[in-house]
Enzyme design. Structure first.
Site, PDB file in Angstrom:
ATOM      1  N   GLN B 223       0.951  -1.210  -0.001  1.00 66.01           N
ATOM      2  CA  GLN B 223      -0.036   0.020  -0.141  1.00 66.01           C
ATOM      3  C   GLN B 223       0.836   1.323  -0.061  1.00 66.01           C
ATOM      4  O   GLN B 223       0.427   2.455  -0.104  1.00 66.01           O
ATOM      5  CB  GLN B 223      -1.092  -0.014   1.236  1.00 66.01           C
ATOM      6  CG  GLN B 223      -1.934  -1.344   1.418  1.00 66.01           C
ATOM      7  CD  GLN B 223      -2.577  -1.181   2.520  1.00 66.01           C
ATOM      8  OE1 GLN B 223      -2.632  -2.231   3.112  1.00 66.01           O
ATOM      9  NE2 GLN B 223      -3.181   0.082   3.319  1.00 66.01           N
ATOM     10  N   ARG B 370      -8.171  -0.944   8.446  1.00 63.31           N
ATOM     11  CA  ARG B 370      -9.406  -0.088   8.113  1.00 63.31           C
ATOM     12  C   ARG B 370      -9.544   0.769   8.944  1.00 63.31           C
ATOM     13  O   ARG B 370     -10.704   1.334   9.389  1.00 63.31           O
ATOM     14  CB  ARG B 370     -10.527  -0.975   7.741  1.00 63.31           C
ATOM     15  CG  ARG B 370     -11.480  -0.180   6.520  1.00 63.31           C
ATOM     16  CD  ARG B 370     -12.620  -1.003   6.142  1.00 63.31           C
ATOM     17  NE  ARG B 370     -13.112  -0.041   5.054  1.00 63.31           N
ATOM     18  CZ  ARG B 370     -14.105  -0.479   4.115  1.00 63.31           C
ATOM     19  NH1 ARG B 370     -14.316  -1.856   4.105  1.00 63.31           N
ATOM     20  NH2 ARG B 370     -14.497   0.307   3.333  1.00 63.31           N
ATOM     21  N   CYS B 371      -8.473   1.474   9.652  1.00 62.06           N
ATOM     22  CA  CYS B 371      -8.769   2.724  10.403  1.00 62.06           C
ATOM     23  C   CYS B 371      -7.568   3.595  10.686  1.00 62.06           C
ATOM     24  O   CYS B 371      -6.360   3.234  10.119  1.00 62.06           O
ATOM     25  CB  CYS B 371      -9.105   2.196  11.862  1.00 62.06           C
ATOM     26  SG  CYS B 371      -7.724   1.853  12.794  1.00 62.06           S
ATOM     27  N   GLU B 740     -13.037   4.671   6.191  1.00 62.72           N
ATOM     28  CA  GLU B 740     -13.056   3.674   7.429  1.00 62.72           C
ATOM     29  C   GLU B 740     -13.947   4.311   8.272  1.00 62.72           C
ATOM     30  O   GLU B 740     -14.013   3.352   9.331  1.00 62.72           O
ATOM     31  CB  GLU B 740     -11.490   3.864   8.201  1.00 62.72           C
ATOM     32  CG  GLU B 740     -10.491   3.043   6.929  1.00 62.72           C
ATOM     33  CD  GLU B 740      -8.911   3.796   6.995  1.00 62.72           C
ATOM     34  OE1 GLU B 740      -8.923   4.750   7.807  1.00 62.72           O
ATOM     35  OE2 GLU B 740      -8.188   2.986   6.840  1.00 62.72           O
TER      36      GLU B 740
END
Lengths: 291, 796
Positions: B223, B370-371, B740
């Site tokens: 990523q 996801r945060c 998110e």
């Protein structure tokens, strides 16, 4: 998927398949739907030397109800065939209730009922259903065919009564004598998860009196549990809150659950009790997904 | 009005344009790492430890070498000889690449085999004989700090115990004073269980070292390709300009593909040694048991309350489990991510937080699943504590929140732990949510149902979260400031290519970035190619995670387009033969203020940039922008769920879910809604089934998709989405992060709803996941059900 090396054969006749199994001498595995065997190969938990793929054998994809009411399911009949069956809902309501609850749609498209019985997973669905219905498995070997009652077919966790050179070619459910009813309820954390608990109940009634009953339990023991006493408590009586309650309690007692990450033993017994009650209370209503 | 319509027509801001990347994905034409085949490519497999904590007494690789087709067997000793047995982590710790002294978690990398095909490599791994001497195993923080606990990191100097760090923020004395004045003190103990981001595509790499050019190309699942290039340059001591990292299509990331994993490093070394491309593709079990996990924090929460419902102060004492190596991916300054962003939407005068991080014999990671760096835990703790506090005061849970919200006219607002929130309409979002769910009617329905023995419940979760790290003053990873970048080149015919330092892994950048350019320049979105992930071509950026793409890279896209527009304006002045000051801009066109019909399109300016530029002007129409945001963005979410609990089985069904999201200006509303639905599904999963737990021996339960459950379409509830728009005051187009929000805010809504349904039992808490047996236990035994789901057996 990177399994260990194996030899692959795709015979065109049952005789040829049996000859290959004899040649394999116990190191061969039959491949039908492959929904349990292939994951085992992938994880290298199973490393057979020979895979005998029976998918090209002709005439094994059927499920039929004979004129006398006997139901026969061929070795290549897929779960999805049973799920979409037009004869089962009226002739075999317990099977009709279970078919859509087996694994997930992808598994149902490939997997077979007979293969599921052979795999003998204590958490498998069909073994309980066929046990509750008093069915048997037809095995074919070099010496011909023999019938093995379901209660004797599963000999332990992931163990069955087939000889190494025998193929289970058919499952048979005997004709009901009274009006058949029943259901299958399953508690799973998610579609495709193995059952935390599942219960199969089949009853036959004549003038409201139960003439035959079968109750079998999934996921609450080292093998499919045939709750004979629970079923017997129903026979000879109409279904009332009391007989249903007695059967539910006896079924819960017959369960031999283990505490694990799916739940405590006590909880699983409670779910058995609840499911037996719910199925019998609603035998004339369509079964819904329990969880 | 016309301009807005025109803008939708060209796929600009606010257009629910179909995702251009889906064209290839739905046709099966995506190109993932595993799709790439290079001439002469070899395959690598990893041998992992079966034990969670054990000393390695011997490794015998001789049988593996004898298998035909085996090209290389790597062990820790061979790595150590090249100073590569250990590598630095993103949190200033070290992590074993291949184990030398001992293994510290189940699934740790012990050896690697490179062979002609993956079957041979796997066979050879099985032929390696490793002898282990088992050591006592630690699987939770309580064991880690117990007297006489074995020291997991005996490789480190000055590490006498298993404590990684203690981190404290806030005003302890002031908070103590607030508690002394409280009418009521509400307390709650919570655990946020360990879970795994579990992208469908596992991690993998193809390292291709070319001796003739000295160039190393690595195709890999990352990523953050630029961070990886810097890390490879430092770890492998290769010159940075000779390293090219390519992150092709990614099958999901969710934070899992931020860290550097041993497999990447081993494949690079193998390629250098063998001078051939080496592919490593992790299997699902490898991914689940060894790569970056999420959560795994225990909380003791305390809230000082006044009888009228005012929150006077908050204390949070947390214990975080980081596994065997502290390799959390997070900004350097904050040891436990942005956990201290909890309570940012409430007006709380004072607060104190202490976190103790520990080593255990579990996989390392602690990624932002996801945060925005532990914000998920922060908001879950916050919203569970808020519900408990409302209960303790006997107040309605909606009213209690409303009374404590930061008011619309109070911005900018300093949170108790030092963040600066800048915008929002919290009360309005809550109102929209309550109206949508029919709050009062549901309370009546619930009461009626209760009389019939049916258990209905409603749960609310409201939160604002800090998205878009960073600003360079406070946010860096390994010292590299968390800005981002965009580079825009307009071709002669007015088409364009845009490259950014972000890296989409499902967010739809190829679609939305083009929409921002369309908005700024009036070039139709379909005329713009978006490219990311190749460090040889993309400008330097920090990658995509923590909902930072739109707040940071997205802002850079706006800024670079504005730079290009500024040059186009000069070209327009030249073409229109007026001075720049006499020119006005409308979407896609410059015109003469005094003669609006007299104008040139952006495309005409583009041609001129290559064919008719004024004397002295540099040809071409392109630019680059590096954007350092002045602050984080602060979206708000209000999530409300209603449930029914089956009292006989503990199974709970979701009746309705309402989500009200205020993420500022929406670039592509369809993509935003998709992100929210995906987030809610992960929230539901967390509350219900998705967890990784360990038995007493450190065996990972949840090492494959039979045990680690992701919800399917069958059990996923339906969602009703609503929006409120409060533009970010500092983002160039007023957008805020959103990817998110629902994952962060959602779990508490589900848990609060179940707890509401079983309120009559007096039970205060069931820790996630709310498995049916845990709910049934609470219902029947009337006690809290706490901690990670135990792997219980009758034998214990």
């Amino acid at each position: 998927m990177y399994p260990s090396r194996f030899r692959y054969e795709s015979p065109r006749s049952i005789d040829e398949a049996i000859a290959l199994l004899q040649e394999g001498g116990g190191e061969a595995k039959v491949l039908a739907g492959g929904q349990s065997l292939v994951p085992l190969l992938k994880l290298r938990f199973a490393a057979p030397e020979l895979l005998v793929d029976i998918n090209d054998l002709p005439g094994l994809g059927y499920h039929t109800v004979d004129p006398d009411g006997t139901t026969r399911i061929g070795a290549l009949c897929r779960h999805a065939d049973l799920e979409r069956s037009t004869v089962l809902p009226t002739r075999q309501p317990t099977m009709a209730a279970a078919a859509p609850l087996v694994a997930d749609p992808m598994v149902r498209n490939r997997g077979t009922l007979v293969g599921s019985l052979c795999h003998a997973d204590p958490q498998g669905d069909w073994a309980s259903v066929v046990t509750a219905l008093g069915g048997h498995v037809v095995a074919q070997g070099a010496g011909g065919r023999r019938s093995i009652p379901m209660a004797q077919f599963v000999t332990g966790p992931f163990q069955n009564a087939l000889g190494y050179d025998e193929i289970a070619v058919e499952a048979v459910i005997p004709a009901p004598h009274g009006k058949p009813a029943g259901g299958y309820l399953k508690l799973e954390r998610r579609v495709g998860d193995f059952a935390t608990v599942a219960v199969a109940v089949a009853v036959e009634r004549s003038h409201s009196v139960v003439t035959r009953a079968g109750i079998a339990l999934t996921g609450v023991g080292g093998a499919t549990i045939n709750a004979v006493e629970a079923a017997q408590a129903l026979v000879g009586h109409p279904l009332t809150a009391r007989t249903i309650g007695d059967a539910a309690d006896l079924a819960a007692r017959a369960a031999q659950p283990r505490t694990d990450h799916r739940g405590s033993a006590e909880y699983k017994r409670q779910v058995v009790r609840t499911f037996v009650k719910r199925i019998l209370t609603g035998v004339n209503e369509p079964t819904r997904k329990a969880a | 009005m016309t301009q807005a319509r025109d803008e939708i027509k060209i796929g600009g801001l606010g257009a629910s344009r179909k995702r251009v990347e889906d064209n290839r994905f739905v046709r099966g034409k995506g190109r993932y790492v595993d799709d790439i085949v290079l001439p002469g490519m070899l395959h690598m497999e990893i041998l992992r430890s079966p034990l969670a904590h054990a000393r390695i007494t011997s490794i015998d690789v001789s049988k593996a070498w004898q298998i035909p087709g085996v090209r290389l067997v790597l062990t820790g000793d061979m790595m150590a000889a090249r100073n590569l047995a250990w590598m630095p982590t993103l949190s200033y710790d070290t992590q074993a690449v291949l184990a030398t002294d001992k293994v510290r978690f189940q699934g740790q990398e012990v050896a690697c085999v490179v062979a002609d095909d993956p079957y041979i490599a796997k066979d050879a791994c099985e032929a390696i004989v490793v002898e282990y001497e088992p050591l006592p195993v630690i699987v939770n923080p309580a064991q880690a700090v117990a007297e006489g606990a074995p020291v997991i990191r005996d490789d480190k100097e000055n590490q006498p115990d298993n404590v990684v760090f203690t981190w404290e923020v806030g005003d302890k004395a002031g908070t103590d004073r607030a508690f002394a004045q409280a009418d009521v003190v509400s307390t709650l103990d919570l655990h946020y269980p360990r879970s795994h981001p579990s992208p469908l595509e596992c991690c993998g790499s193809i390292a291709d070292f070319d001796r003739s050019t000295s160039k190393l190309t690595v195709y890999m699942t990352t990523q953050a390709p630029h961070i990886i290039r810097a890390a490879v340059a430092l770890v492998a001591e290769l010159p940075e300009h000779m390293i090219r990292i390519v992150s092709p299509d990614l099958g999901g990331g969710f934070g899992n593909k931020v860290p550097v994993y041993p497999g990447y490093v081993a494949s690079i070394l193998a390629s250098i040694l063998l001078e051939r491309p080496v592919k490593w593709i992790e299997d699902k079990t490898g991914n689940l048991i060894s790569t970056g996990f999420g959560r795994d924090i225990y909380l003791r929460g305390e809230m000082a309350l006044r009888n009228d419902g005012k929150i006077l102060g908050v204390r949070m004492y947390t214990d975080s489990d980081h596994g065997a190596f502290f390799s959390d991916a997070q900004p350097s300054k904050f040891k436990i991510g942005l956990l201290h962003s909890a309570f940012s939407c409430y007006d709380i005068p004072v607060a104190h937080l202490v976190n103790r991080g520990v080593y255990t014999n579990k996989a390392p990671g602690g990624v932002a699943y996801r945060c925005s760096f532990r914000v998920t835990e922060a908001m879950y703790f916050q919203e569970r504590m808020v519900q408990a506090a409302a209960d303790d005061l006997g107040m309605d849970q909606a009213e209690f929140r409303r009374r404590n919200f930061v008011r619309d006219d109070d911005f900018p607002h300093r949170t108790p732990w030092g963040f600066l929130t800048d915008s929002g309409q919290y009360g309005k979002c809550l109102d929209v949510g309550l109206e949508a769910i029919g709050y009062q009617d549901f309370l009546t329905e619930k009461e009626e149902a209760r009389k019939q023995g049916r258990l209905l419940g409603i749960g609310i979760s409201t939160m604002t979260e800090p998205l878009g790290a960073g600003n360079s003053r406070e946010y860096d990873i390994l010292g590299i400031k968390m800005f981002d970048s965009a580079e825009l080149r307009v071709h002669i015919t007015g088409k364009a290519i845009l490259r950014t330092g972000a890296k989409s892994q499902g967010q739809g950048h190829e679609t939305t970035w083009a929409q921002i350019v369309a908005h700024e320049l009036g070039i139709p979105a379909e005329d713009i190619t978006v490219e990311e992930g190749d460090t040889d071509t993309a400008p330097f950026g920090m990658g995509t995670y923590a909902s930072r793409s739109t707040p940071v890279a997205g802002a850079a896209v706006s800024m670079v387009a504005r730079k290009v527009r500024a040059k186009a304006r000069k070209l327009a002045a030249h073409l229109l033969e007026v001075s720049e000051e006499d020119i006005e801009w409308e979407l896609g066109r410059f015109y003469v203020r005094s003669a609006p019909d007299h104008g040139v399109t952006i495309q005409e300016c583009a041609i001129a940039a290559y064919s008719n530029m004024p004397d002295g002007m540099e040809p071409g129409l392109e630019n680059v922008a590096y954007y350092d945001p002045p602050n984080l963005t602060w979206p708000f979410g209000c999530y409300i769920a209603t449930v029914e609990v089956d009292p006989q089985t503990g199974v709970w069904d979701v009746l309705r879910v309402v989500a009200v999201d205020d993420c500022g200006v929406r670039i592509n509303p369809m993509i935003v809604e998709g992100q929210i639905m995906g987030g809610l599904t992960e929230a539901y999963a967390m509350a219900n089934m998705q967890f990784i737990t360990f038995d007493a021996q450190g065996n990972c339960v949840g090492s494959n998709y039979m045990d680690y459950l992701l919800p399917t379409a069958w059990e996923t509830p339906g969602y009703e989405l609503h929006e409120v728009v409060t533009p970010s005051p500092h983002h160039p187009i007023g957008a805020k992060g959103v990817g998110e929000c629902a994952t962060v805010g959602g779990p508490a809504a589900f848990v609060n709803a179940v707890m509401d349904a079983i309120r009559d039992t007096g039970v205060r808490n069931i820790d996630m996941p709310l498995l049916p047996d845990r709910v049934y236990e609470a219902l029947t035994k009337r006690h809290d059900v706490s901690g990670a789901p135990p792997v219980r057996t009758d034998d214990e």
